[in-house]
Enzyme design. Structure first.
Site, PDB file in Angstrom:
ATOM      1  CE  LYS A  22      -1.770   1.581   4.259  1.00  0.00           C
ATOM      2  NZ  LYS A  22      -1.313   3.060   4.334  1.00  0.00           N
ATOM      3  CG  ASN A  23       2.435   2.761   3.565  1.00  0.00           C
ATOM      4  OD1 ASN A  23       1.140   2.971   3.402  1.00  0.00           O
ATOM      5  ND2 ASN A  23       3.265   2.417   4.855  1.00  0.00           N
ATOM      6  NE  ARG A  92       1.618  12.215   7.919  1.00  0.00           N
ATOM      7  CZ  ARG A  92       1.913  13.293   8.410  1.00  0.00           C
ATOM      8  NH1 ARG A  92       0.736  14.042   9.013  1.00  0.00           N
ATOM      9  NH2 ARG A  92       3.099  13.494   8.554  1.00  0.00           N
ATOM     10  CB  CYS A 116      -4.852  11.291  11.953  1.00  0.00           C
ATOM     11  SG  CYS A 116      -3.672  10.242  12.114  1.00  0.00           S
ATOM     12  NE  ARG A 121       0.863  10.885  11.674  1.00  0.00           N
ATOM     13  CZ  ARG A 121       0.499  10.029  10.418  1.00  0.00           C
ATOM     14  NH1 ARG A 121      -0.545   9.520  10.524  1.00  0.00           N
ATOM     15  NH2 ARG A 121       1.366   9.727   9.574  1.00  0.00           N
ATOM     16  CG  ASP A 304       2.758   0.837   9.754  1.00  0.00           C
ATOM     17  OD1 ASP A 304       1.896   1.481   9.046  1.00  0.00           O
ATOM     18  OD2 ASP A 304       4.051   1.491   9.660  1.00  0.00           O
ATOM     19  CB  ILE A 326       6.925   6.066  14.822  1.00  0.00           C
ATOM     20  CG1 ILE A 326       8.114   4.911  15.025  1.00  0.00           C
ATOM     21  CG2 ILE A 326       6.788   6.581  13.503  1.00  0.00           C
ATOM     22  CD1 ILE A 326       9.407   5.282  14.285  1.00  0.00           C
ATOM     23  NE  ARG A 395      -6.854   4.716   6.068  1.00  0.00           N
ATOM     24  CZ  ARG A 395      -5.907   5.168   6.690  1.00  0.00           C
ATOM     25  NH1 ARG A 395      -6.107   5.200   8.044  1.00  0.00           N
ATOM     26  NH2 ARG A 395      -4.959   5.617   6.016  1.00  0.00           N
TER      27      ARG A 395
HETATM   28  C1  UD1 Z   1       4.587   6.536   6.620  1.00  0.00           C
HETATM   29  C2  UD1 Z   1       3.719   5.381   6.378  1.00  0.00           C
HETATM   30  C3  UD1 Z   1       3.142   5.037   7.735  1.00  0.00           C
HETATM   31  C4  UD1 Z   1       4.269   4.464   8.475  1.00  0.00           C
HETATM   32  C5  UD1 Z   1       5.116   5.721   8.940  1.00  0.00           C
HETATM   33  C6  UD1 Z   1       6.399   5.163   9.810  1.00  0.00           C
HETATM   34  C7  UD1 Z   1       2.850   6.069   4.415  1.00  0.00           C
HETATM   35  C8  UD1 Z   1       1.594   6.199   3.578  1.00  0.00           C
HETATM   36  N1  UD1 Z   1       2.865   5.802   5.581  1.00  0.00           N
HETATM   37  O1  UD1 Z   1       3.890   7.475   7.448  1.00  0.00           O
HETATM   38  O2  UD1 Z   1       2.434   3.748   7.253  1.00  0.00           O
HETATM   39  O3  UD1 Z   1       3.723   4.180   9.979  1.00  0.00           O
HETATM   40  O4  UD1 Z   1       5.544   6.155   7.476  1.00  0.00           O
HETATM   41  O5  UD1 Z   1       7.177   4.246   9.047  1.00  0.00           O
HETATM   42  O6  UD1 Z   1       3.872   5.460   3.856  1.00  0.00           O
HETATM   43  N2  UD1 Z   1       7.026  13.970  11.373  1.00  0.00           N
HETATM   44  C9  UD1 Z   1       7.123  15.400  11.961  1.00  0.00           C
HETATM   45  N3  UD1 Z   1       7.057  16.079  10.817  1.00  0.00           N
HETATM   46  C10 UD1 Z   1       6.891  15.966   9.446  1.00  0.00           C
HETATM   47  C11 UD1 Z   1       6.892  14.695   9.203  1.00  0.00           C
HETATM   48  C12 UD1 Z   1       6.961  13.708  10.172  1.00  0.00           C
HETATM   49  O7  UD1 Z   1       6.960  15.619  12.968  1.00  0.00           O
HETATM   50  O8  UD1 Z   1       6.791  16.916   8.564  1.00  0.00           O
HETATM   51  C13 UD1 Z   1       7.062  12.993  12.556  1.00  0.00           C
HETATM   52  C14 UD1 Z   1       5.860  12.033  12.451  1.00  0.00           C
HETATM   53  O9  UD1 Z   1       4.974  12.751  13.363  1.00  0.00           O
HETATM   54  C15 UD1 Z   1       6.453  10.676  12.992  1.00  0.00           C
HETATM   55  C16 UD1 Z   1       7.784  10.637  12.332  1.00  0.00           C
HETATM   56  O10 UD1 Z   1       7.981  12.180  11.856  1.00  0.00           O
HETATM   57  O11 UD1 Z   1       6.488  10.917  14.583  1.00  0.00           O
HETATM   58  C17 UD1 Z   1       8.032   9.710  11.184  1.00  0.00           C
HETATM   59  O12 UD1 Z   1       6.795  10.112  10.372  1.00  0.00           O
HETATM   60  P1  UD1 Z   1       6.932   9.757   8.814  1.00  0.00           P
HETATM   61  O13 UD1 Z   1       8.119   8.589   8.635  1.00  0.00           O
HETATM   62  O14 UD1 Z   1       7.017  11.036   7.911  1.00  0.00           O
HETATM   63  O15 UD1 Z   1       5.293   8.918   8.596  1.00  0.00           O
HETATM   64  P2  UD1 Z   1       4.425   9.091   7.266  1.00  0.00           P
HETATM   65  O16 UD1 Z   1       5.120   9.216   6.103  1.00  0.00           O
HETATM   66  O17 UD1 Z   1       3.526  10.011   7.837  1.00  0.00           O
END
Ligand code: UD1
Length: 432
Positions: A22-23, A92, A116, A121, A304, A326, A395
């Site tokens: 999915k991701n 997201r 969320c 987030r 996950d 995370i 989802r």
């Molecule tokens: C992606 C995955 C999700 C997975 C996560 C961590 C997809 C669609 N989703 O989510 O399934 O659980 O990686 O492996 O691929 N953060 C900030 N600011 C930002 C961006 C991130 O503070 O601008 C923080 C987040 O709140 C979190 C950490 O960084 O604590 C990592 O998040 P991130 O790796 O960006 O997760 P997603 O890409 O949202």
């Protein structure tokens, strides 16, 4: 709304074919729209998140359609830079279109994802990266408005190895002028898959999967055909389903290397794992043992899979300690408690004292992986479990109950039978 009704306990036996990731698909569907030509994506999972992403792209003028095994994406008609709030707020990953729009049109208006079920987030790392590439950004009325006559290569340090930031910057930088360096990027297999796809479209990206990604901007990208990697989280979920039901399951279409951390933890807890080419068998002849684990960016233990793993540990012998680094992914523990689990949560740490049995109960899926965890618990519990909020599970899992039934689970869907399009119209959620 629909619910999954499970009559337990079940013992899973047989084989299951793992779907495309999915991701990976969410990022690559957007990447495909980077070319003003048609691309074909193979092994795209048919789940709600993928469906939403296709709807968002259609709103922007991109043509997207399934045909047999392939998802076709034709970016030649991309025309709008405005992402509607009612679609974007549901997912997201919708923020990925910001990278696409900046690269293709030099302008983007994308709703900020907000919070969320997994807590706050933010997208501040994404925004910082776009600014480094030369975009002017303002936040107005809940939208990120970004503009850039042209993007220029730059150096970025990505905080917390954010997956989403790495994806968005890879998209935006692939056609920027000059070279972009991403330091501390996400090393997730889905990022590597994205790089392979973009490179097959003519991008010049090196180092995906390592500590530094180098992107030499090219003038334009072309259409491609790309096969999405297997979903390691879906595979891990079925491995844990085998473990919690003390069964034996062969997973087909898996990349075992993508599952090293969860497999080692499963072995530590007593599972017997045999690997073959693109397949993996999990056999659990006796009660699992408690293990401690901590989530981390890849190659660490994936967040996950933390919730499904926790469900399994509620029945293991001894006390396990889980640290979630995370996201806020402990909100669903109350649902597990209602089934008889012994859980204590303090900030980012959960103490799981293994019990000898769970009992079926009506429970609610508060987010995607929590939903999967509750289905696992329901299959191991004595009596009937009803998991509400199935649309959360839809989802990210393709035909979950069908695949589980083929493994011997007594699970059925009750309530509204809707196809993804109907469901999508009714849904209102936002999650990773
Ligand atoms: C992606 C995955 C999700 C997975 C996560 C961590 C997809 C669609 N989703 O989510 O399934 O659980 O990686 O492996 O691929 N953060 C900030 N600011 C930002 C961006 C991130 O503070 O601008 C923080 C987040 O709140 C979190 C950490 O960084 O604590 C990592 O998040 P991130 O790796 O960006 O997760 P997603 O890409 O949202």
């Amino acid at each position: 709304m629909a619910k999954l009704v499970i009559s337990g306990p079940n013992k899973l036996e047989g084989e299951v074919l793992i779907s495309g990731a999915k991701n990976s698909a969410l990022a690559i569907i957007v990447a495909a729209a980077m070319a003003p030509e048609e691309s074909v994506l193979i092994n795209v999972p048919r789940n709600l998140d993928v469906f939403f992403m296709t709807k968002i792209l259609e709103e922007l003028g991109v043509k997207v359609w399934f045909d047999g095994d392939g998802l076709h994406v034709d970016g030649s008609t991309l025309s709008s830079h405005q992402v509607p709030y009612n679609l974007a707020r549901r997912m997201r990953a919708s923020f990925y279109v910001a990278g696409l729009l900046l690269a293709r049109l030099g302008v983007a208006e994308v709703p900020l994802p907000g919070g969320c079920a997994l807590g706050s987030r933010p997208v501040d790392y994404h925004i910082k990266g776009f600014q480094n590439l030369g975009a002017q950004i303002s936040i107005e009325h809940g939208y990120m408005k970004a503009q850039a006559a042209s993007l220029s290569g730059c150096k970025n340090y990505i905080n917390r190895s954010s997956v989403g930031t790495t994806v968005n910057l890879m998209l935006a930088a692939s056609t920027a002028e000059g070279t972009t360096i991403l330091e501390n990027p996400a090393k997730e297999p889905e990022v590597v898959d994205l790089a392979i796809c973009l490179n097959s479209m003519g991008a010049r990206i090196r180092g995906a999967g390592t500590d530094v990604i180098r992107i030499d901007g090219v003038k334009r990208l072309r259409g491609t055909e790309h096969t999405i990697i297997p979903d390691r989280i879906e595979a891990g979920t079925y491995a844990l389903a085998a473990a919690i039901t003390q069964g034996r399951v062969l997973l087909r279409n898996v990349v075992t290397d993508h599952l090293r951390a969860p497999l080692l933890k499963l072995e530590e807890a007593g599972a017997i794992i045999s690997e073959g080419p693109n397949e993996l068998e999990i056999a659990v002849p006796q009660r699992m043992q408690a293990v401690d684990l901590e989530t981390a960016a890849y190659p660490g233990f994936p967040t996950d899979l933390q919730q499904p793993f926790m469900a399994m540990l509620t029945l293991a012998e001894g006390t396990s300690v889980i640290r979630e680094t995370i996201f806020d992914r402990f909100r669903f523990v109350d649902e597990l408690r209602r089934m008889g689990a012994d859980l204590k949560v303090e900030r980012d740490t959960a103490i799981v004292r293994g019990v000898s049995g769970l009992t079926g109960a009506p429970v609610e899926a508060t987010d995607l992986r929590a939903g999967a965890a509750l289905v696992l618990a329901g299959m191991a519990a004595e009596g009937t479990t009803e998991v509400g909020g199935v649309e959360m599970i839809d989802r990210g899992y393709e035909r979950l109950e069908e695949k589980l039934r083929a493994l011997g689970a007594k699970i059925s869907r009750e309530g509204d039978e809707k196809d993804p399009e109907e469901l999508a119209r009714e849904l209102d959620y936002l999650c990773p």
